[in-house]
Write a protein that holds these residues in place. Structure first.
Motif, short mmCIF file in Angstrom:
data_model
loop_
_atom_site.label_atom_id
_atom_site.label_comp_id
_atom_site.label_asym_id
_atom_site.label_seq_id
_atom_site.Cartn_x
_atom_site.Cartn_y
_atom_site.Cartn_z
N PRO A 40 0.81 -1.23 0.00
CA PRO A 40 0.00 0.00 0.00
C PRO A 40 0.85 1.28 0.00
N PHE A 41 2.01 1.22 0.63
CA PHE A 41 2.90 2.39 0.64
C PHE A 41 3.52 2.62 -0.73
N VAL A 42 3.74 1.55 -1.48
CA VAL A 42 4.23 1.69 -2.85
C VAL A 42 3.19 2.42 -3.70
N ILE A 43 1.94 2.05 -3.53
CA ILE A 43 0.86 2.72 -4.27
C ILE A 43 0.78 4.19 -3.88
N LEU A 44 0.88 4.48 -2.59
CA LEU A 44 0.88 5.87 -2.13
C LEU A 44 2.08 6.64 -2.68
N TYR A 45 3.24 6.01 -2.69
CA TYR A 45 4.46 6.61 -3.24
C TYR A 45 4.24 7.01 -4.71
N PHE A 46 3.71 6.08 -5.51
CA PHE A 46 3.47 6.39 -6.92
C PHE A 46 2.42 7.47 -7.09
N PHE A 47 1.38 7.44 -6.27
CA PHE A 47 0.34 8.47 -6.34
C PHE A 47 0.93 9.85 -6.08
N LEU A 48 1.72 9.98 -5.04
CA LEU A 48 2.29 11.29 -4.69
C LEU A 48 3.29 11.78 -5.73
N ILE A 49 4.19 10.90 -6.15
CA ILE A 49 5.19 11.28 -7.15
C ILE A 49 4.52 11.68 -8.46
N SER A 50 3.56 10.88 -8.91
CA SER A 50 2.88 11.17 -10.18
C SER A 50 2.08 12.47 -10.11
N SER A 51 1.40 12.70 -9.01
CA SER A 51 0.61 13.93 -8.85
C SER A 51 1.50 15.17 -8.88
N PHE A 52 2.59 15.11 -8.13
CA PHE A 52 3.50 16.24 -8.08
C PHE A 52 4.13 16.51 -9.45
N GLN A 53 4.56 15.44 -10.12
CA GLN A 53 5.17 15.60 -11.43
C GLN A 53 4.17 16.19 -12.43
N HIS A 54 2.96 15.69 -12.43
CA HIS A 54 1.96 16.19 -13.38
C HIS A 54 1.67 17.67 -13.12
N TYR A 55 1.54 18.04 -11.86
CA TYR A 55 1.30 19.44 -11.52
C TYR A 55 2.43 20.34 -12.03
N LYS A 56 3.66 19.92 -11.78
CA LYS A 56 4.81 20.74 -12.19
C LYS A 56 4.91 20.83 -13.72
N LEU A 57 4.65 19.71 -14.41
CA LEU A 57 4.75 19.74 -15.87
C LEU A 57 3.65 20.59 -16.50
N ILE A 58 2.45 20.52 -15.97
CA ILE A 58 1.36 21.36 -16.50
C ILE A 58 1.67 22.82 -16.24
N LYS A 59 2.20 23.12 -15.07
CA LYS A 59 2.57 24.49 -14.74
C LYS A 59 3.67 24.99 -15.68
N THR A 60 4.65 24.15 -15.97
CA THR A 60 5.72 24.52 -16.90
C THR A 60 5.18 24.76 -18.30
N ALA A 61 4.30 23.87 -18.76
CA ALA A 61 3.73 24.02 -20.10
C ALA A 61 2.91 25.30 -20.20
N LYS A 62 2.28 25.66 -19.10
CA LYS A 62 1.46 26.88 -19.07
C LYS A 62 2.33 28.13 -19.05
N ASP A 63 3.39 28.11 -18.24
CA ASP A 63 4.25 29.29 -18.08
C ASP A 63 5.18 29.51 -19.27
N ASN A 64 5.86 28.45 -19.69
CA ASN A 64 6.84 28.58 -20.76
C ASN A 64 6.89 27.28 -21.58
N PRO A 65 6.07 27.19 -22.63
CA PRO A 65 6.00 25.95 -23.40
C PRO A 65 7.31 25.56 -24.08
N ARG A 66 8.21 26.50 -24.27
CA ARG A 66 9.48 26.20 -24.95
C ARG A 66 10.39 25.29 -24.12
N VAL A 67 10.29 25.37 -22.82
CA VAL A 67 11.16 24.55 -21.97
C VAL A 67 10.45 23.28 -21.47
N PHE A 68 9.25 23.03 -22.00
CA PHE A 68 8.50 21.86 -21.54
C PHE A 68 9.26 20.56 -21.80
N ASN A 69 9.81 20.39 -23.00
CA ASN A 69 10.51 19.14 -23.33
C ASN A 69 11.71 18.91 -22.42
#
Length: 130
Positions: A40-69
């Motif tokens: 269950p902690f592995v599932i929680l680990y993946f949930f937290l890492i994936s959520s944080f990464q998605h949030y940061k990537l969407i924020k990056t794509a919104k702020d400056n799409p050129r550096v998204f890649n």
């Protein structure tokens, strides 16, 4: 919070709950000798890492799409390094459960990575970043 991020977290929660329920049912019946209380902690680990990464990537794509890649590749590298470190540390600490842990971790990695890539590409294609 942005609508696409809320949708992503809701769907990620559904996937996490489904993995948890299915794995508990399987490990308490068919695969009882392979059960590990860390799952269950592995599932929680993946949930937290994936959520944080998605949030940061969407924020990056919104702020400056050129550096998204560049940011996407950097996040992928950081995530891969953290996953590998997590697996190595656990395997070194508990060798008796290493095989079941690595197999479960690998399964979760594939499921969450596929969902991350599909969700991120759908969000960027739909134009919901702006």
């Amino acid at each position: 919070m942005e609508k696409s991020i809320k949708k992503y977290i809701r769907n990620l929660g559904i996937i996490s709950a489904a993995i948890l329920v299915i794995s508990v049912l399987m490990y308490l019946t068919l695969l009882k000798p392979w059960f590990n209380y860390v799952f269950p902690f592995v599932i929680l680990y993946f949930f937290l890492i994936s959520s944080f990464q998605h949030y940061k990537l969407i924020k990056t794509a919104k702020d400056n799409p050129r550096v998204f890649n560049t940011n996407y590749m950097a996040w992928f590298g950081i995530k891969l390094f953290s996953h590998l470190s997590f697996v190595i540390i656990y395997v070194l600490l508990d060798r008796s459960q290493a095989l079941s842990f690595v197999l479960f971790f690998g399964f979760c990695y594939v499921v969450y990575t596929v969902y991350d890539v599909v969700s991120l590409s759908n969000t960027l294609k739909s134009g919901n970043v702006k």
